[in-house]
Design an enzyme around this catalytic site. Structure first.
Site, PDB file in Angstrom:
ATOM      1  N   ILE C 465       0.837  -1.201   0.000  1.00  0.00           N
ATOM      2  CA  ILE C 465       0.000   0.000   0.000  1.00  0.00           C
ATOM      3  C   ILE C 465       0.872   1.251   0.000  1.00  0.00           C
ATOM      4  CG2 ILE C 465      -1.904  -1.201   1.116  1.00  0.00           C
ATOM      5  CD1 ILE C 465      -1.105   0.165   3.750  1.00  0.00           C
ATOM      6  N   GLY C 466       2.067   1.075  -0.580  1.00  0.00           N
ATOM      7  CA  GLY C 466       3.047   2.159  -0.551  1.00  0.00           C
ATOM      8  C   GLY C 466       4.157   1.851   0.427  1.00  0.00           C
ATOM      9  N   ASN C 592      15.226  -1.884   3.972  1.00  0.00           N
ATOM     10  CA  ASN C 592      15.545  -1.098   2.776  1.00  0.00           C
ATOM     11  C   ASN C 592      15.694   0.348   3.216  1.00  0.00           C
ATOM     12  OD1 ASN C 592      15.198   0.673   0.488  1.00  0.00           O
ATOM     13  ND2 ASN C 592      14.348  -1.026  -0.692  1.00  0.00           N
ATOM     14  N   LYS C 662      11.723  -4.981  12.720  1.00  0.00           N
ATOM     15  CA  LYS C 662      10.491  -4.600  13.411  1.00  0.00           C
ATOM     16  C   LYS C 662       9.658  -3.764  12.453  1.00  0.00           C
ATOM     17  CE  LYS C 662      12.768  -4.364  17.962  1.00  0.00           C
ATOM     18  NZ  LYS C 662      13.141  -3.461  19.083  1.00  0.00           N
ATOM     19  N   GLU C 666       4.039   2.346  11.348  1.00  0.00           N
ATOM     20  CA  GLU C 666       3.223   3.161  12.246  1.00  0.00           C
ATOM     21  C   GLU C 666       4.020   3.966  13.250  1.00  0.00           C
ATOM     22  OE1 GLU C 666      -0.808   0.858  12.791  1.00  0.00           O
ATOM     23  OE2 GLU C 666       0.774  -0.494  12.148  1.00  0.00           O
TER      24      GLU C 666
END
Lengths: 180, 329, 700
Positions: C465-466, C592, C662, C666
């Site tokens: 989702i991006g 990344n 991790k 969010e």
């Protein structure tokens, strides 16, 4: 009510019959099959639908197709030439100037239109003195203000600014506005 | 959106007679507002007459040394116009603080003046609104009215006019040239927009079929010392909470002449004549600016959610005049 | 950076998104953009009352409009096999539970016709007075059985009340956060096609299998009969996690026009009615400390909103249970059930509003104690998880705070508010901590195929989702295979692929990545065992399920971070600008460097947005959000975002998953609003406890 119009989209001519209520955005997406410009709000409040209309960046969602018979429309897809990505495309990829990608074609078209505006000496809200002669240049603040018509909920803004700076600096065929 | 007929005429008189016969007809210029409102069902014209190619799209000098702006000049072209930037910078600044670059590339001078309010209830056909549906009631008076009027409102409507450009033009004594069924007229911009009174459905004094063809600016020299300050809830691409356009003529520390108009506070761009009156002939000082602002805002009547606009307007008036007095010396 | 990566070195490298070329040209296919034969367009009918029922629908004018195919109402709607979920069980009666609820739809051969015909349908209602007034002093607040994600509603360790009463330093304050709407740039969109007893959904979703498993029982189908396709998603931020009623409406509509694709995208206005949102919260926070500044009590009593038709109980105070060391910790959650649409997930549900309150309160108490806010946090760092007593698998908060302070130039900051100015700008700085749990979700499987040409294919029904999934899963697979990144091709976003959990709770890479690693290991064993270490001509593949984490239950697993913000407030107007943010994260091994930085940054800006802009204003008389568009509901523009300094510490955590990673989707939003609010206080001396901090709250 229907009307016959011609649109030249990314260099290709399309004759089509449109409902007078059809926007250029919907004509592109639903009729011509060019889904490069996106529908984010359909009310000129997000910029995802940005195209160059006769060379200028506009919100294609607020533009009735019937009123633009014969117009030249450029989408982000059309910025690519012979399958080669445009320098602005490449710079957005390299600088990660996007995440979900939905606002991205609009951002890129907007950036290309914006650099031409700067090159033409247009001032912006970020320009210190609108009365001054000469060109506003291309500071980061100028880019931020001039690109504020393109919302990005993923908030790639801080990557979009250097992506545009880089393309303006290094991109062959990209208008470098300003004397900065 | 209701089906509509699209028309384009070759000349102004033809256009006016076309639309005069169509009571539910409307003009289409840049489309940035009317297309938006048609999608919302707020406006439902049977016919649109495209006037983009009909009125001049250039800026020219008038005989008295002022300038005439064709109604079809886009907001971005007008903002970038050299004459405007040097002689009427407040107009350029106002335009550049409005909307987005894309919208400015579409929106025209004439259309900008005729923008409808951003009142959330006006824009929502499922709620009562006297402006949209006369007699249905005003939802904003007891509702979400943070962005609404503090001056000149009525029990029928508390909406504000959204244009930035019109505020600057109001400060700078502009005239609006129109062609209508009854011929041409030249209206002081202050008289173009109305206060809501008991007829909030009427934004302006224009008659049906009356087309704005140009805006004229006077040759007043000190308008080169003018500016526009807009306060909004984000840094760009937002409507004004409050804005101030002002011009000032200062000599030896004394205010020879001054113009002030406020945006975001009333149903029309609000010319602050009381403040202007209080300042003419007075020495430049922050105390005088403040006193003048307070005189203008004496009549302000806040709603439940917009009392902040009174100190905000006061502060922005003071700041804008202070900046002008420094730059104008 | 797109140059070939050496084998085994893909993870961590700043590799550009593999789908970038498609996205920049606008050639990546989002849900509404799949080109299908002769589609029809659906435009919904929505209730204009908040409580009551539909008594009459007259669709005759709509049906007479040329181009209209069918009008769908509760009178002719397909009966659903399951109506347990009242949010999804639309059109089963005329009952209305909130304003904007779907009560029908028009299907027509063009979008323009469908939209217009919908306006011609005449609807009569029997209306009851809506109750949409969210207040903490309502007498009908109730205690939910449990919170979102299964958290306990109330917790109490020690005696927080007693400790508070007797403390040397204390702070009691109420913080409020407003309703916020996710507003991904791509509005929720579906193309639904029924063919015999099979349903195909081209869908904008955070989880194709979540959509499949939610939709299938509604229509009485085996899950395998619902095919969900979602290769690219224009953002979600939680709203495309749990499916909403728009998908059901599209599927119902498609049932009436078999074999014809039905296209339905929510308008931006509809995004404020049916697509979920963050509940508003009212948080009564109490903190107490001894004379040295050591915390003795932490409590947060939360009141939040849910819908009468379906409960959603956000876990707002859970982070207060584990963030700082205190012998006495108490949290409670109470709900007001109203005639409103159903709240749902919005990026860091729980942590985002909860940490806003806690971290503002920590700032206030630090000042009360006369301590530097950074040092105050460090001195209250717990040894073990205060909630479970378990050791942390890793806890890098102190390092983030120290590193962030250094990068930001915090040291030497004048502690007194309103002590720095630049012309008319009042300048201040603020800090806040951040935390987000390490979640993993079950039910994952992946298939890895080795071809004899040395190329590999990895299949898993994951979502991008991006978030960079297309790229990052390829990196993980490549390194595990020991091959160049370019040799791995990913397939995601389709229910024909192996089962996967969705993108939610920042769990994607932990869940999918662990599964991909396991599948690669299975493949290698298979190649070794069955093919003597060589890939056969016809290729070979292996499928594996996600392994159980052997360390779960032994450790408390969280990511941490620290935000530092400079705020400038215009003295005359109350306008707030944030010219720079510095954030440092401790989020394990970063997969990344390029996409991770973007994701952290996006979260930080969404927190900035919550701090300064976002508020869905609900008019209680009507029961709906009145600022329901992007002109009135503000999210930041480019001009609102300044210099973003994003970094992370090296963190080796062997317990969280095989990659040592991790979730990072969010944590960026958590705490950043508090850092902004704390900076605004430092700039002005005005403590705003009600978000968003708009000019009217600062003007005097």
């Amino acid at each position: 009510m229907d009307a016959e119009i011609t649109l030249r989209v990314d260099g290709e001519e399309h004759r089509l019959t449109v409902d007078t209520r059809t926007t250029i955005l919907d004509a592109l997406r639903e009729r011509i099959g060019n889904t490069s410009p996106k529908k984010g709000c359909d009310h000129g409040q997000c910029g995802a639908c940005t195209v160059l209309l006769d060379g200028r960046r506009v919100n294609s969602c607020l533009t009735f197709a019937v009123a633009h018979d014969g117009a030249e429309v450029t989408t982000s897809e059309g910025l690519a030439e012979n399958g080669e990505l445009h320098p602005m495309h490449r710079s957005f990829i390299e600088h990660d100037g996007y995440q979900c990608g939905y606002c991205t074609p609009g951002q890129i078209v907007s950036a290309v239109g914006m650099l031409e505006e700067v090159g033409n000496g247009w001032p912006s809200h970020a320009t210190e003195n609108v009365s001054a002669e000469g060109n506003a240049g291309l500071s980061d603040d100028e880019i931020r203000e001039r690109m504020s018509g393109n919302l990005c909920r993923c908030a790639a803004y801080a990557n979009i600014v250097p992506a545009i700076q880089y393309a303006a600096e290094h991109g062959e065929g990209v208008e470098r506005g300003g004397n900065a | 959106m209701k089906p509509y007929r699209y028309e384009r005429s070759e000349d102004v008189s033809g256009t006016i007679s076309t639309i005069a016969e169509e009571p539910e007809g409307a003009f289409l210029a840049g489309g940035t507002n009317i297309v938006d409102l048609m999608k919302l069902g707020v406006m439902s014209p049977d016919m649109l007459v495209d006037v983009r190619r009909l009125t001049p799209d250039d800026v020219e000098e008038t005989e008295d040394g002022g300038v005439r702006i064709g109604a079809a000049v886009t907001n971005s072209d007008l903002a970038a116009e050299r004459t405007i930037r040097s002689r009427y910078p407040a107009i350029s600044e106002a335009l550049l603080s409005g909307a987005s670059a894309q919208l400015r590339n579409m929106a025209t001078t004439g259309g900008n003046l005729l923008q409808r309010t951003r009142c959330v209830y006006f824009q929502d056909t499922t709620t009562p609104c006297n402006k949209r549906e006369p007699g249905s009631g005003c939802s904003a008076i007891e509702g979400h009215n943070k962005n609404h009027a503090i001056l000149g409102a009525s029990e029928h409507c508390v909406a504000t006019h959204p244009s930035d450009m019109a505020v600057a033009m109001t400060a700078l004594d502009a005239f609006v040239v129109t062609h209508g069924p009854d011929g041409e007229r030249r209206i002081p911009i202050e008289e173009l927009h109305r206060l809501p009174g008991s007829e909030p459905e009427r934004d302006t004094i224009l008659e049906h079929g009356e087309l704005i063809t140009a805006v004229e600016l006077p040759p007043t020299a000190f308008f080169s010392n003018s500016k526009y300050r807009k306060v909004r809830e984000r840094a760009s691409y937002a409507f004004a909470l409050v804005s101030v356009a002002a011009a000032m003529d200062v000599e030896d520390g004394v205010i020879r002449d001054v113009r002030i108009a406020l945006g975001g506070v009333a149903h029309k761009p609000w010319r602050a004549t009381k403040a202007e009156e209080a300042l003419r002939g007075e020495p430049v000082s922050e105390a005088n600016f403040r006193a003048a602002a307070e005189i203008e805002l004496e009549d302000a009547e806040p709603l439940s959610g917009n009392a902040y606009k009174i100190p905000l307007a006061r502060n922005v008036i003071v700041r804008t005049l202070s900046d002008l007095s420094e730059e104008g010396r | 950076m797109t140059a070939t990566q050496a084998p085994g070195k893909a993870v961590g490298a700043p590799i550009s998104r593999v789908e970038g070329g498609l996205k920049v040209r606008g050639a990546a296919t989002y849900a509404y953009e799949h080109r299908l034969h002769e589609p029809v367009y659906l435009y919904p009918l929505q209730s204009t009352i908040a409580n009551g029922r539909v008594t009459k629908i007259d669709a005759s004018r709509a049906e007479a409009e040329p181009g209209v195919v069918v009008v769908l109402t509760h009178e002719n709607a397909p009966k659903l096999a399951s109506t347990d979920d009242k949010e999804l069980a639309i059109l089963q009666s005329g009952d209305i539970g909130f304003r904007g609820q779907f009560i029908g739809a028009v299907i027509a051969d063009t979008f323009e016709t469908a939209r217009y015909a919908a306006s011609l349908v005449e609807i009569e209602y029997d209306e009851n007075e809506p109750d949409a007034d969210f207040r903490a002093d309502r007498d009908d607040l109730y205690t939910p059985e449990q919170l979102n994600a299964g958290f306990e509603t109330d917790t109490s360790v020690g005696d927080a009340d007693g400790a508070f009463d007797s403390a040397a330093h204390k702070l009691a304050a109420t913080y409020t956060t407003p309703r916020e709407h996710n507003n991904p740039m791509e509005p929720h969109a579906t193309i639904a096609v029924w063919d015999e007893d099979e349903l195909t959904l081209y869908e904008s979703t955070q989880g194709v299998f979540w959509t499949q498993k939610t939709l299938a029982p509604l229509f009485g189908l085996d899950a395998g009969k619902v095919h969900v396709i979602s290769p690219h998603v224009g953002g979600g931020f939680g709203s495309k996690g749990l499916p909403h009623a728009n998908v059901v409406l599209a599927a119902m509509g498609a049932m009436l026009v078999p074999e014809r694709p039905v296209k339905f995208a929510l308008t931006r206005h509809m995004m404020f009615t049916v697509a979920g949102y963050r509940t508003p919260t009212i948080q009564r926070v109490r903190l107490a400390a001894d004379e040295n500044g050591k915390l003795s009590a932490v409590s947060n009593d939360v009141v939040e909103q849910t819908s009468k038709i379906k409960e959603f109980a956000e876990q707002t105070a859970t982070s207060a249970r584990m963030m700082y060391d205190s012998p006495n910790i108490k949290t409670t959650h109470r709900l007001a059930a109203l005639d409103v649409s159903v709240p749902s997930w919005l990026r860091a549900p729980g942590e985002a509003p909860g940490i806003f309150a806690l971290e503002c309160a920590m700032d206030e108490l630090a000042i009360e104690c006369g301590l530097d806010p950074v040092e105050f946090r460090i001195m209250n760092e717990p040894e073990n998880d205060p909630e479970s007593g378990l050791p942390f698998s890793s806890r890098g908060l102190v390092e983030c705070l120290r590193e962030g302070a250094e990068r930001f130039g915090w040291n030497g900051r004048h502690p007194t508010p309103r002590s720095e100015r630049d012309g008319r700008w009042l300048v201040g700085s603020g800090v806040a901590s951040s935390v987000y749990p390490v979640y993993s979700m079950g039910g994952n499987a992946a298939t890895v195929r080795a071809n004899s040409d040395g190329k590999y294919e990895v299949e898993i029904g994951a979502a991008d989702i991006g978030t960079g999934t297309w790229t990052v899963l390829g990196q993980i697979a490549a390194d595990e295979l020991g091959v160049p990144f370019e040799d791995v091709e990913m397939k995601i976003g389709d229910t024909t692929l192996p089962n996967a959990s969705g993108a939610g709770g920042s769990s994607g890479i932990t869940s999918w990545g662990s599964t991909v690693v396991e599948a690669v290991r299975s493949l290698r064993e298979k190649i070794e065992a069955d093919h003597g270490g060589n890939i056969p001509e016809e290729g070979v593949e292996a499928t594996a399920k996600m392994p159980k984490n052997p360390h779960s239950g032994d450790f408390a697993m969280y990511a941490f971070g620290a935000h530092f913000v400079e705020a400038r407030v215009d003295e005359d107007t109350g306008e707030v600008r944030v010219p720079r943010m510095t954030s440092v994260f401790a989020a394990g091994n970063i997969m990344n460097a390029k996409t991770a930085r973007s994701q952290f940054m996006g979260g930080m800006v969404m927190g900035l947005s919550a701090a300064l802009h976002e508020e869905s204003v609900l008019d209680t008389r009507f029961g709906h959000v009145v600022n329901h568009d992007l002109a009135e509901y503000h999210i930041p523009t480019n001009a609102d975002v300044g210099e973003m300094d994003v970094s992370w510490i090296e963190e080796d955590d062997p317990y969280v998953n095989p990659m040592g990673s991790k979730g990072i989707g969010e944590i960026g939003i958590v705490g950043s609003a508090a850092a902004v609010a704390n900076a605004v206080y430092h700039a002005t001396g005005v403590r705003v406890r009600e978000l968003p901090i708009t000019p009217d709250k600062l003007i005097s």
